[in-house]
Every structure is written in structure tokens, then in C-alpha cells.
Design a protein around this motif. Structure first.
Motif, PDB file in Angstrom:
ATOM      1  N   GLU A   1     -54.110  33.742   2.124  1.00  0.00           N
ATOM      2  CA  GLU A   1     -52.458  33.995   1.195  1.00  0.00           C
ATOM      3  C   GLU A   1     -51.583  32.678   1.734  1.00  0.00           C
ATOM      4  OE1 GLU A   1     -51.831  38.554   0.512  1.00  0.00           O
ATOM      5  OE2 GLU A   1     -51.826  37.912   2.441  1.00  0.00           O
ATOM      6  N   VAL A   2     -51.554  32.133   2.894  1.00  0.00           N
ATOM      7  CA  VAL A   2     -50.466  31.203   3.203  1.00  0.00           C
ATOM      8  C   VAL A   2     -50.994  29.787   2.608  1.00  0.00           C
ATOM      9  CG1 VAL A   2     -50.128  29.932   5.462  1.00  0.00           C
ATOM     10  CG2 VAL A   2     -49.865  32.365   5.642  1.00  0.00           C
ATOM     11  N   LYS A   3     -52.285  29.754   2.646  1.00  0.00           N
ATOM     12  CA  LYS A   3     -53.008  28.644   1.915  1.00  0.00           C
ATOM     13  C   LYS A   3     -52.768  28.610   0.621  1.00  0.00           C
ATOM     14  CE  LYS A   3     -56.767  28.231   4.806  1.00  0.00           C
ATOM     15  NZ  LYS A   3     -58.406  28.270   5.045  1.00  0.00           N
ATOM     16  N   ARG A   4     -52.524  29.926  -0.127  1.00  0.00           N
ATOM     17  CA  ARG A   4     -52.299  29.822  -1.590  1.00  0.00           C
ATOM     18  C   ARG A   4     -50.663  29.333  -1.657  1.00  0.00           C
ATOM     19  NH1 ARG A   4     -52.563  35.692  -2.998  1.00  0.00           N
ATOM     20  NH2 ARG A   4     -54.819  35.192  -3.404  1.00  0.00           N
ATOM     21  N   GLY A   5     -49.961  29.835  -0.541  1.00  0.00           N
ATOM     22  CA  GLY A   5     -48.421  29.186  -0.638  1.00  0.00           C
ATOM     23  C   GLY A   5     -48.217  28.073  -0.498  1.00  0.00           C
ATOM     24  N   LEU A   6     -49.129  27.281   0.322  1.00  0.00           N
ATOM     25  CA  LEU A   6     -49.236  25.760   0.353  1.00  0.00           C
ATOM     26  C   LEU A   6     -49.582  25.192  -0.584  1.00  0.00           C
ATOM     27  CD1 LEU A   6     -50.399  25.553   3.988  1.00  0.00           C
ATOM     28  CD2 LEU A   6     -47.976  24.796   3.469  1.00  0.00           C
ATOM     29  N   ALA A   7     -50.392  25.585  -1.477  1.00  0.00           N
ATOM     30  CA  ALA A   7     -50.974  24.905  -2.449  1.00  0.00           C
ATOM     31  C   ALA A   7     -49.976  25.174  -3.735  1.00  0.00           C
ATOM     32  CB  ALA A   7     -52.199  25.532  -3.067  1.00  0.00           C
ATOM     33  N   ALA A   8     -49.168  26.065  -3.795  1.00  0.00           N
ATOM     34  CA  ALA A   8     -48.201  26.322  -4.686  1.00  0.00           C
ATOM     35  C   ALA A   8     -46.981  25.398  -4.549  1.00  0.00           C
ATOM     36  CB  ALA A   8     -47.644  27.767  -4.770  1.00  0.00           C
ATOM     37  N   VAL A   9     -46.789  25.174  -3.429  1.00  0.00           N
ATOM     38  CA  VAL A   9     -45.324  24.402  -2.692  1.00  0.00           C
ATOM     39  C   VAL A   9     -45.828  22.997  -3.232  1.00  0.00           C
ATOM     40  CG1 VAL A   9     -44.540  23.217  -0.936  1.00  0.00           C
ATOM     41  CG2 VAL A   9     -44.616  25.523  -0.924  1.00  0.00           C
ATOM     42  N   ARG A  10     -46.981  22.582  -3.287  1.00  0.00           N
ATOM     43  CA  ARG A  10     -47.414  21.016  -3.623  1.00  0.00           C
ATOM     44  C   ARG A  10     -46.884  20.723  -5.320  1.00  0.00           C
ATOM     45  NH1 ARG A  10     -52.344  22.441  -0.901  1.00  0.00           N
ATOM     46  NH2 ARG A  10     -52.524  21.292   1.048  1.00  0.00           N
ATOM     47  N   THR A  11     -46.357  21.784  -5.929  1.00  0.00           N
ATOM     48  CA  THR A  11     -46.254  21.277  -7.323  1.00  0.00           C
ATOM     49  C   THR A  11     -44.823  21.832  -7.633  1.00  0.00           C
ATOM     50  OG1 THR A  11     -46.830  23.783  -7.986  1.00  0.00           O
ATOM     51  CG2 THR A  11     -48.487  22.026  -8.356  1.00  0.00           C
ATOM     52  N   ARG A  12     -43.896  22.315  -6.597  1.00  0.00           N
ATOM     53  CA  ARG A  12     -42.601  22.375  -6.531  1.00  0.00           C
ATOM     54  C   ARG A  12     -41.761  21.139  -6.480  1.00  0.00           C
ATOM     55  NH1 ARG A  12     -40.501  27.816  -6.110  1.00  0.00           N
ATOM     56  NH2 ARG A  12     -38.960  26.910  -4.720  1.00  0.00           N
ATOM     57  N   ARG A  13     -40.562  20.953  -7.175  1.00  0.00           N
ATOM     58  CA  ARG A  13     -39.603  20.087  -6.658  1.00  0.00           C
ATOM     59  C   ARG A  13     -38.656  20.265  -5.558  1.00  0.00           C
ATOM     60  NH1 ARG A  13     -36.685  18.419 -12.211  1.00  0.00           N
ATOM     61  NH2 ARG A  13     -35.877  17.040 -10.896  1.00  0.00           N
ATOM     62  N   PHE A  14     -38.516  21.574  -5.352  1.00  0.00           N
ATOM     63  CA  PHE A  14     -37.451  22.151  -4.262  1.00  0.00           C
ATOM     64  C   PHE A  14     -38.259  22.889  -3.240  1.00  0.00           C
ATOM     65  CE2 PHE A  14     -35.307  21.534  -8.362  1.00  0.00           C
ATOM     66  CZ  PHE A  14     -34.393  20.532  -8.168  1.00  0.00           C
ATOM     67  N   ALA A  15     -37.956  22.777  -1.872  1.00  0.00           N
ATOM     68  CA  ALA A  15     -38.467  23.477  -0.909  1.00  0.00           C
ATOM     69  C   ALA A  15     -37.810  25.017  -1.097  1.00  0.00           C
ATOM     70  CB  ALA A  15     -37.741  23.003   0.460  1.00  0.00           C
ATOM     71  N   PRO A  16     -39.108  25.909  -0.654  1.00  0.00           N
ATOM     72  CA  PRO A  16     -38.675  27.454  -0.856  1.00  0.00           C
ATOM     73  C   PRO A  16     -38.065  27.739   0.495  1.00  0.00           C
ATOM     74  CG  PRO A  16     -40.922  26.827  -0.037  1.00  0.00           C
ATOM     75  CD  PRO A  16     -40.537  25.541  -0.381  1.00  0.00           C
ATOM     76  N   ASN A  17     -37.131  28.793   0.153  1.00  0.00           N
ATOM     77  CA  ASN A  17     -37.059  29.612   1.438  1.00  0.00           C
ATOM     78  C   ASN A  17     -37.845  30.498   1.772  1.00  0.00           C
ATOM     79  OD1 ASN A  17     -36.356  31.673  -0.489  1.00  0.00           O
ATOM     80  ND2 ASN A  17     -34.025  31.066  -0.457  1.00  0.00           N
ATOM     81  N   LEU A  18     -37.616  31.324   2.612  1.00  0.00           N
ATOM     82  CA  LEU A  18     -38.458  32.363   3.097  1.00  0.00           C
ATOM     83  C   LEU A  18     -39.116  33.490   2.163  1.00  0.00           C
ATOM     84  CD1 LEU A  18     -40.335  33.788   5.209  1.00  0.00           C
ATOM     85  CD2 LEU A  18     -38.406  34.911   6.087  1.00  0.00           C
ATOM     86  N   PRO A  19     -37.941  33.969   1.473  1.00  0.00           N
ATOM     87  CA  PRO A  19     -38.381  34.795   0.262  1.00  0.00           C
ATOM     88  C   PRO A  19     -39.283  34.238  -0.840  1.00  0.00           C
ATOM     89  CG  PRO A  19     -36.327  35.518   0.964  1.00  0.00           C
ATOM     90  CD  PRO A  19     -36.703  34.042   1.613  1.00  0.00           C
ATOM     91  N   GLU A  20     -38.920  32.858  -1.220  1.00  0.00           N
ATOM     92  CA  GLU A  20     -39.446  32.193  -2.204  1.00  0.00           C
ATOM     93  C   GLU A  20     -41.187  31.917  -2.014  1.00  0.00           C
ATOM     94  OE1 GLU A  20     -35.663  30.104  -4.362  1.00  0.00           O
ATOM     95  OE2 GLU A  20     -36.811  29.100  -2.557  1.00  0.00           O
ATOM     96  N   PHE A  21     -41.248  31.725  -0.290  1.00  0.00           N
ATOM     97  CA  PHE A  21     -42.792  31.332   0.299  1.00  0.00           C
ATOM     98  C   PHE A  21     -43.403  32.405   0.128  1.00  0.00           C
ATOM     99  CE2 PHE A  21     -45.660  30.270   3.413  1.00  0.00           C
ATOM    100  CZ  PHE A  21     -46.341  29.090   2.971  1.00  0.00           C
ATOM    101  N   LEU A  22     -42.789  33.575   0.547  1.00  0.00           N
ATOM    102  CA  LEU A  22     -43.631  34.753   0.550  1.00  0.00           C
ATOM    103  C   LEU A  22     -44.255  35.318  -0.813  1.00  0.00           C
ATOM    104  CD1 LEU A  22     -41.699  37.010   2.971  1.00  0.00           C
ATOM    105  CD2 LEU A  22     -43.487  35.444   3.501  1.00  0.00           C
ATOM    106  N   HIS A  23     -43.437  34.941  -1.872  1.00  0.00           N
ATOM    107  CA  HIS A  23     -43.833  35.173  -3.222  1.00  0.00           C
ATOM    108  C   HIS A  23     -44.859  34.315  -3.603  1.00  0.00           C
ATOM    109  CE1 HIS A  23     -40.576  37.998  -3.746  1.00  0.00           C
ATOM    110  NE2 HIS A  23     -41.040  38.496  -4.915  1.00  0.00           N
ATOM    111  N   LEU A  24     -44.621  32.838  -2.899  1.00  0.00           N
ATOM    112  CA  LEU A  24     -45.871  32.052  -3.457  1.00  0.00           C
ATOM    113  C   LEU A  24     -47.291  32.334  -2.823  1.00  0.00           C
ATOM    114  CD1 LEU A  24     -43.655  28.439  -3.094  1.00  0.00           C
ATOM    115  CD2 LEU A  24     -44.591  29.880  -5.216  1.00  0.00           C
ATOM    116  N   CYS A  25     -47.180  32.858  -1.784  1.00  0.00           N
ATOM    117  CA  CYS A  25     -48.311  33.573  -0.942  1.00  0.00           C
ATOM    118  C   CYS A  25     -48.723  34.470  -1.656  1.00  0.00           C
ATOM    119  CB  CYS A  25     -48.036  33.753   0.624  1.00  0.00           C
ATOM    120  SG  CYS A  25     -47.226  32.243   1.688  1.00  0.00           S
TER     121      CYS A  25
END
Length: 228
Positions: free
Chosen positions: A63-87
């Protein structure tokens, strides 16, 4: 996606090691640059890491790997709740509802489905009728409650394999035919028929009808020949 439940990074639910969070932050910084630091510019770094360590305790490495993969397409850094939803996208009730709708239709048809998380499947089992007949908006409150209850479980059984249907129960063994009882039953039916029709069998009744019909055709001809 796999329907199997991957083990959480913290088996007992305790916060993950801080060094794991530090490694995660290094990877996020490599992707996002200075924008990650800007998110937490006014926060205590040690407190931030402690919060992330606690929040990620129930998440698997996949799940953390899924979150990191999703971050690569974002323009802005996620906060904690946003990163959890990406995971774990199914944390969003509407996303989870769409997965439940598709997943239960596929599962019911006997085809394996790649559930993003077992909790979505177990929650979906409780609203199978609503998934077929209603909408997310109409069921939102109940669905959010069911989903929250499932996330709170902490551990989940994997969804069952829909291709493994239960075998039907074996047919009961046939009882041997009681010849005497059969003959007695036939005799009783013949006696009843004779009382009602005057014939003991259908065959006797049919033959009598045939004789009567034959006589009705022959007699007039015989009478005509005699008068001639």
C-alpha cells in the motif's frame, strides 16, 4: 491488484519504526523536492515522524508503494491524510462503493476480483441488495458506517474464492422396492376404478369403448342389408 490481504508493516498495530518513516520522507523528497518541506515547515519534525509512524501501522508495504507511485503524478506534496488515501484509495467511501459495486457483480458471477483491500469486500457483503437496487447517495450513511467498522477491525480474512462453489449434498440412498406393497397399491387402485367406472383397468375401459364404437358403425349397415 490482489485479493489477498498483505500483512501490515506493524503486526501488532504499534507505530512503525521511525527509520522507516525517515526513509519514506527521503523518497518523497526525491520525488517532490522542496514542496514536501513546505508542507511541514511550521511543524516539529520529530512529532511529524511520530504521527506518520502511528498512522501507517496498519498499512502494508504494498500500500505504501501504491502511495509513492501516486505521488509521482502529483504537482503538490501530500499531507498525512492525503498520503493515506493515495496508499488506500478505498478510504474514500465513494471510491470504495464503486469498487464494491463492480467487485460484487464480478464475484457473484463466479469470477475472481482484485479487491484493493479485504475490508471493502466484507463491507460490500452487507449491502449486496443496495448495490443492485440503490445509489451511493441514498446509502452513504450506512455504507460509511459499515466501512468504518471494517477498517477498525485491523485484521481481515481474505475474500473467498468465487470459483470454489460448494458441492451439492449427495442424494439420499434409494430404498429397495417393496414388491408386496406395490402390488397391494395396484390392487387398491383397480378396485377403486371398478367401483367408479365398472372397469378394473384403463385398458378394459378402452376396449369396451372400442367395441361399443364398432357396434354403432356395424349395426346400421347390417340393418340396411337385411331390409334390402
Amino acid at each position: 491488484m490482489s485479493s489477498m490481504s498483505k500483512p501490515a508493516m506493524s503486526a501488532d498495530g504499534s507505530p512503525i519504526p521511525l527509520r522507516w518513516v525517515e526513509d519514506l520522507f527521503e523518497r518523497l523528497a526525491a520525488i517532490l523536492g522542496a514542496s514536501l518541506a513546505n508542507v511541514y515547515a511550521s511543524a516539529n519534525p520529530e512529532r511529524v515522524k511520530a504521527e506518520w509512524a502511528e498512522a501507517l501501522a496498519g498499512f502494508s508495504s504494498d500500500e505504501v508503494k501504491r502511495g509513492l507511485a501516486a505521488v509521482r503524478t502529483r504537482r503538490f506534496a501530500p499531507n498525512l491524510p492525503e498520503f493515506l488515501h493515495l496508499c488506500r484509495p478505498a478510504l474514500d467511501p465513494e471510491v470504495a462503493w464503486m469498487e464494491a459495486d463492480e467487485g460484487m457483480r464480478t464475484h457473484t458471477a463466479g469470477t475472481p476480483y482484485g479487491w484493493s483491500h479485504p475490508a471493502v469486500y466484507w463491507a460490500a457483503r452487507e449491502v449486496q441488495h443496495e448495490l443492485r437496487t440503490s445509489t451511493f447517495a441514498a446509502c452513504r450513511k450506512r455504507w460509511e458506517r459499515l466501512l468504518a467498522d471494517q477498517w477498525a477491525q485491523g485484521t481481515w480474512a481474505s475474500p473467498p474464492d468465487p470459483t470454489q462453489r460448494a458441492l451439492p449434498a449427495p442424494a439420499p440412498a434409494q430404498q429397495p422396492l417393496d414388491t408386496g406393497a406395490r402390488e397391494a397399491g395396484i390392487a387398491a387402485l383397480r378396485a377403486l376404478r371398478q367401483r367408479m367406472t365398472g372397469y378394473s383397468t384403463q385398458r378394459e375401459q378402452d376396449e369396451a369403448m372400442q367395441r361399443a364404437e364398432a357396434g354403432a358403425l356395424v349395426d346400421p349397415l347390417a340393418t340396411g342389408e337385411a331390409s334390402a
